[in-house]
Design a protein around this motif. Structure first.
Motif, short mmCIF file in Angstrom:
data_model
loop_
_atom_site.label_atom_id
_atom_site.label_comp_id
_atom_site.label_asym_id
_atom_site.label_seq_id
_atom_site.Cartn_x
_atom_site.Cartn_y
_atom_site.Cartn_z
N ARG A 75 0.80 -1.22 0.00
CA ARG A 75 0.00 0.00 0.00
C ARG A 75 0.84 1.27 0.00
O ARG A 75 0.31 2.38 0.12
N GLY A 76 2.15 1.11 -0.12
CA GLY A 76 3.02 2.26 -0.27
C GLY A 76 3.15 3.13 0.95
O GLY A 76 3.43 4.33 0.82
N ALA A 77 3.00 2.56 2.16
CA ALA A 77 3.19 3.34 3.38
C ALA A 77 4.69 3.41 3.68
O ALA A 77 5.20 2.74 4.59
N LEU A 78 5.39 4.23 2.90
CA LEU A 78 6.85 4.27 2.97
C LEU A 78 7.36 4.78 4.31
O LEU A 78 8.50 4.50 4.69
N VAL A 79 6.53 5.52 5.03
CA VAL A 79 6.94 6.05 6.32
C VAL A 79 7.20 4.94 7.33
O VAL A 79 7.87 5.15 8.35
N LEU A 80 6.71 3.72 7.06
CA LEU A 80 6.95 2.59 7.96
C LEU A 80 8.33 1.99 7.80
O LEU A 80 8.74 1.14 8.60
N ALA A 81 9.07 2.39 6.77
CA ALA A 81 10.38 1.78 6.52
C ALA A 81 11.33 1.94 7.69
O ALA A 81 12.13 1.04 7.97
N GLY A 82 11.27 3.09 8.39
CA GLY A 82 12.17 3.30 9.51
C GLY A 82 11.96 2.29 10.62
O GLY A 82 12.92 1.69 11.12
N ALA A 83 10.71 2.08 11.03
CA ALA A 83 10.42 1.12 12.09
C ALA A 83 10.74 -0.31 11.66
O ALA A 83 11.26 -1.11 12.44
N LEU A 84 10.43 -0.64 10.41
CA LEU A 84 10.74 -1.98 9.91
C LEU A 84 12.26 -2.17 9.83
O LEU A 84 12.77 -3.26 10.12
N GLY A 85 12.98 -1.13 9.45
CA GLY A 85 14.44 -1.21 9.39
C GLY A 85 15.06 -1.40 10.77
O GLY A 85 16.04 -2.13 10.92
N THR A 86 14.49 -0.75 11.78
CA THR A 86 14.98 -0.93 13.14
C THR A 86 14.81 -2.38 13.59
O THR A 86 15.70 -2.97 14.21
N ALA A 87 13.65 -2.97 13.27
CA ALA A 87 13.42 -4.37 13.61
C ALA A 87 14.40 -5.28 12.87
O ALA A 87 14.96 -6.22 13.46
N LEU A 88 14.63 -5.00 11.59
CA LEU A 88 15.56 -5.81 10.82
C LEU A 88 16.97 -5.69 11.37
O LEU A 88 17.70 -6.69 11.44
N ALA A 89 17.37 -4.50 11.77
CA ALA A 89 18.71 -4.31 12.35
C ALA A 89 18.90 -5.17 13.59
O ALA A 89 19.98 -5.73 13.82
N GLY A 90 17.85 -5.30 14.40
CA GLY A 90 17.94 -6.16 15.58
C GLY A 90 18.16 -7.61 15.20
O GLY A 90 18.94 -8.33 15.84
N ALA A 91 17.50 -8.07 14.14
CA ALA A 91 17.69 -9.45 13.69
C ALA A 91 19.09 -9.65 13.12
O ALA A 91 19.70 -10.71 13.31
N VAL A 92 19.62 -8.63 12.44
CA VAL A 92 20.99 -8.71 11.92
C VAL A 92 21.98 -8.86 13.07
O VAL A 92 22.89 -9.71 13.03
N ARG A 93 21.83 -8.04 14.09
CA ARG A 93 22.74 -8.13 15.25
C ARG A 93 22.69 -9.52 15.88
O ARG A 93 23.73 -10.10 16.23
N ALA A 94 21.49 -10.04 16.05
CA ALA A 94 21.35 -11.36 16.67
C ALA A 94 22.03 -12.44 15.84
O ALA A 94 22.70 -13.33 16.38
N GLY A 95 21.87 -12.38 14.53
CA GLY A 95 22.50 -13.36 13.67
C GLY A 95 24.01 -13.30 13.69
O GLY A 95 24.69 -14.33 13.69
#
Length: 298
Positions: A75-95
């Motif tokens: 749906r093109g809610a690009l403003v959510l990219a920041g919060a999704l990126g923060t979550a992804l960064a946490g998964a990267v650190r854990a891995g």
């Protein structure tokens, strides 16, 4: 006048929370906690495709998390990219912190931003099909990866996005395909761009995606990276070998004895050692299907 101001505000601020619909917020506190409030965990789809690297996910793909991912992607809610990126960064650190499941080729020295360090963290986004990018007007995984890299850099890590993967042939729509059909559909579909292997040399490669379901996409992405790195470094045994018997056996038994699972896992983890990369390939995603978390018993 009030209506005009309301319309203008809606262009700048989201009309509602991307997870639950609460008015006037990008992501409310409850939805933000659902997305990145838990400790990222390792996930293992069943059946687990051969060649799948160690995968960590930040959240379970359900309810508010599912709504946020779909809002950003479809749906093109690009403003959510920041919060999704923060979550992804946490998964990267854990891995990157988890070295239990594979043998590391080169020792990692020191830490940066809470992760072991021996080279830059290279986030390699799984590529979207060109037609999908055109239809959506953006590449959602790449956008989230850029936000995750920025979050990692804010924490002191050397991180950047390396968009070196591309589709070399068309694939069928994955919707409606089972695990084995998805694996066959994607086999050999990805490749590393010309010069991409040089960009990955010496880096800690983390494949990133928004969601993992069967794991077929990440397994194919890992195969392409290993093949390119092996060719560049002329590493013996660097190319991944997928054995039909192993896949079919895993498909049929779903969950076998511990001895069978341990033997199969050793076969796959051995593929992770590739010359030219600073350690084994890992993968991180924003979310994974709930049942893949349930199968993790480490």
């Amino acid at each position: 006048m009030r209506g005009w101001w309301q319309d203008l505000t809606d262009l700048v601020l989201p009309a509602e929370c991307g997870g639950c619909g609460t008015p006037r917020t990008v992501l409310c506190a409850e939805c933000r906690a659902a997305l990145s409030g838990a400790v990222p965990r390792r996930v293992r789809p069943v059946p687990e495709p051969p060649g799948l690297p160690v995968v960590y996910a930040a959240a379970s793909y359900a309810d508010e998390v599912r709504a946020a991912l779909l809002g950003h992607k479809e749906r093109g809610a690009l403003v959510l990219a920041g919060a999704l990126g923060t979550a992804l960064a946490g998964a990267v650190r854990a891995g990157l912190r988890d070295g239990r499941s594979v043998r590391i080729v080169a020792p990692w020295r020191g830490t940066e931003g809470g992760v072991a360090a021996s080279g830059p963290v290279l986030l390699v986004p799984v590529p979207s099909a060109p037609w999908a990018v055109r239809a959506r007007g953006h590449d959602p995984v790449r956008r989230i990866a850029l936000a995750a890299a920025a979050e990692l850099r804010r924490a002191g890590a050397s991180a950047r996005v390396a968009p070196v993967l591309r589709q070399r042939r068309a694939v069928a729509d994955q919707a409606g395909l089972n695990s084995r059909q998805r694996f066959a559909n994607l086999a050999g579909a990805l490749e590393v761009t010309a010069g991409g292997a040089r960009l990955l040399a010496g880096g800690r490669v983390v494949l990133v995606d928004d969601l993992v379901t069967t794991g077929a996409t990440l397994a194919e992405a890992a195969r392409a990276v290993r093949e390119a790195a092996g060719a560049a470094g002329a590493g013996e045994g660097a190319r991944a070998v997928y054995r039909r018997a192993a896949w079919e056996g895993r498909e049929e038994r779903k969950a076998g004895s511990r001895e069978e699972q341990a033997e199969w896992t050793r076969d796959v983890s051995g593929m992770a050692e590739v010359n030219g990369l600073a350690g084994p390939i890992r993968a991180a995603v924003v979310a994974a299907t709930p049942d893949s978390f349930e199968m993790n018993r480490n």
